[in-house]
Structure formats: C-alpha cells, structure tokens
Design a protein around this motif. Sequence first.
Motif, PDB file in Angstrom:
ATOM      1  N   ILE A  21       0.809  -1.211   0.000  1.00  0.00           N
ATOM      2  CA  ILE A  21       0.000   0.000   0.000  1.00  0.00           C
ATOM      3  C   ILE A  21       0.850   1.272   0.000  1.00  0.00           C
ATOM      4  O   ILE A  21       0.599   2.193  -0.777  1.00  0.00           O
ATOM      5  N   THR A  22       1.884   1.336   0.830  1.00  0.00           N
ATOM      6  CA  THR A  22       2.625   2.599   0.969  1.00  0.00           C
ATOM      7  C   THR A  22       3.579   2.880  -0.182  1.00  0.00           C
ATOM      8  O   THR A  22       3.737   4.034  -0.568  1.00  0.00           O
ATOM      9  N   MET A  23       4.229   1.858  -0.724  1.00  0.00           N
ATOM     10  CA  MET A  23       5.196   2.098  -1.795  1.00  0.00           C
ATOM     11  C   MET A  23       4.551   2.766  -3.021  1.00  0.00           C
ATOM     12  O   MET A  23       5.053   3.780  -3.509  1.00  0.00           O
ATOM     13  N   PRO A  24       3.424   2.257  -3.551  1.00  0.00           N
ATOM     14  CA  PRO A  24       2.801   2.934  -4.695  1.00  0.00           C
ATOM     15  C   PRO A  24       2.335   4.356  -4.372  1.00  0.00           C
ATOM     16  O   PRO A  24       2.450   5.252  -5.212  1.00  0.00           O
ATOM     17  N   ASP A 161     -10.951  -2.282  -3.069  1.00  0.00           N
ATOM     18  CA  ASP A 161     -11.347  -2.477  -4.464  1.00  0.00           C
ATOM     19  C   ASP A 161     -11.262  -1.184  -5.278  1.00  0.00           C
ATOM     20  O   ASP A 161     -11.132  -1.225  -6.493  1.00  0.00           O
ATOM     21  N   ARG A 162     -11.372  -0.064  -4.658  1.00  0.00           N
ATOM     22  CA  ARG A 162     -11.271   1.219  -5.363  1.00  0.00           C
ATOM     23  C   ARG A 162      -9.818   1.544  -5.688  1.00  0.00           C
ATOM     24  O   ARG A 162      -9.545   2.403  -6.513  1.00  0.00           O
ATOM     25  N   PHE A 163      -8.863   0.883  -5.021  1.00  0.00           N
ATOM     26  CA  PHE A 163      -7.451   1.225  -5.187  1.00  0.00           C
ATOM     27  C   PHE A 163      -6.590   0.068  -5.680  1.00  0.00           C
ATOM     28  O   PHE A 163      -5.396   0.261  -5.892  1.00  0.00           O
ATOM     29  N   VAL A 168      -1.072  -1.413  -8.151  1.00  0.00           N
ATOM     30  CA  VAL A 168      -0.181  -2.196  -9.012  1.00  0.00           C
ATOM     31  C   VAL A 168       0.287  -1.371 -10.209  1.00  0.00           C
ATOM     32  O   VAL A 168       1.437  -1.492 -10.638  1.00  0.00           O
ATOM     33  N   ALA A 169      -0.553  -0.498 -10.733  1.00  0.00           N
ATOM     34  CA  ALA A 169      -0.187   0.272 -11.928  1.00  0.00           C
ATOM     35  C   ALA A 169       0.848   1.359 -11.631  1.00  0.00           C
ATOM     36  O   ALA A 169       1.742   1.607 -12.450  1.00  0.00           O
ATOM     37  N   VAL A 170       0.752   2.005 -10.487  1.00  0.00           N
ATOM     38  CA  VAL A 170       1.642   3.140 -10.176  1.00  0.00           C
ATOM     39  C   VAL A 170       3.125   2.769 -10.235  1.00  0.00           C
ATOM     40  O   VAL A 170       3.914   3.502 -10.851  1.00  0.00           O
ATOM     41  N   PRO A 171       3.583   1.656  -9.637  1.00  0.00           N
ATOM     42  CA  PRO A 171       5.021   1.354  -9.743  1.00  0.00           C
ATOM     43  C   PRO A 171       5.507   1.196 -11.177  1.00  0.00           C
ATOM     44  O   PRO A 171       6.624   1.613 -11.509  1.00  0.00           O
TER      45      PRO A 171
END
Length: 181
Positions: A21-24, A161-163, A168-171
Amino acid sequence: LMKKIYSDRYLKYCLLGLIYITMPLCMLIDLRLENIVYKGNFVFADFGYILPCTIIFSIWINDTMAYIVGSLIGKTPFSKISPKKTWEGTGGGAILCVTVIGLLAYFIPVAKQIAIQHWVAIAATCAIFGTVGDLLESKIKRMANVKDSGSIMPGHGGFLDRFDSLLVAVPFVWLYVKLFI
C-alpha cells in the motif's frame, strides 16, 4: 514453536501489506513533486499534477469502459479468478482508455510538456497493470475466504477495491517515467 512460526508469518504478511500500500502511494507523490519547476524561491510552472491525475483517470476509464464493453458484447471469460471479466471487455477497456488519454494529451495544452506517445504508453501501462492489480486483489480476497475487503463501501467489494488497480499500476508507470521521460 507454533507460536513462533505463526508470529513470523503474521509479521511477514503485515510487512508485505504495508509495502503493497505505501510504496505505490509514495511513488505517486514522487510523480507529483517531480514536475514542479522552481525559479528561485517561487514556483514557475506546476504541471506535476498531470501525471497522477492521468494515472487515476486511465484506471477509471479502463475499468468503466471494460465493464460497459464487457456487458454489451462480452462472451469469452478472461480469468477464473474473476469470472465476470471477459476478453472483449478487457480489450475494449484498454483500447478506449488509450484513445481517450491520447486525445486528451493532444487537446490539453499543459500535457504538451510530454510527448503524446508517452501519454499513450502511460495509459496502456495503466490499463494492463490496472487489470493485473484488480485480479491480484480478487485472488487475495479468495485466498483469505472473504467476499469484500471491507464494509465502508457496500456493493463495491470494499475500500481496497477502489485502489487495487492503482496500487499495481503506479510502480510500473513510475518506472516508465523514470526510464523514458
């Protein structure tokens, strides 16, 4: 000995969840702050909000269009993990996502800071890895034997589910930006 094994496994899952959760989210903040241009102590140009907004809009467009296209013409199941997803919906969502973001990048003046092919690549990355994130979260929920990841937003599969697509896409978008833009 069992308490030790259980506590080690529990600690690993907690750390993995924290990183998941925090890394992205930190990468999303980095994308936002990276594109602020300063002259002296003053902000000269601030177009850093465009990248995070593009990621979020790409995921929303992909999810919405995949649902609409899949509902209208979807016949071929995409995955056993999420049986309502179809190949037609997934492909239609990705194509419409890339098209809409490409058109927005062409018509919005601030977006001209970055070439259109990069916007298209970012949208495609969001569509692909957003879908992977959605499937990953569905798999995690199935492994945990839960239907929803929370009850804050009933009918939506829970708050996560909203995130799930975003996480996964952000990294991958962050990597693309760092390597190619």
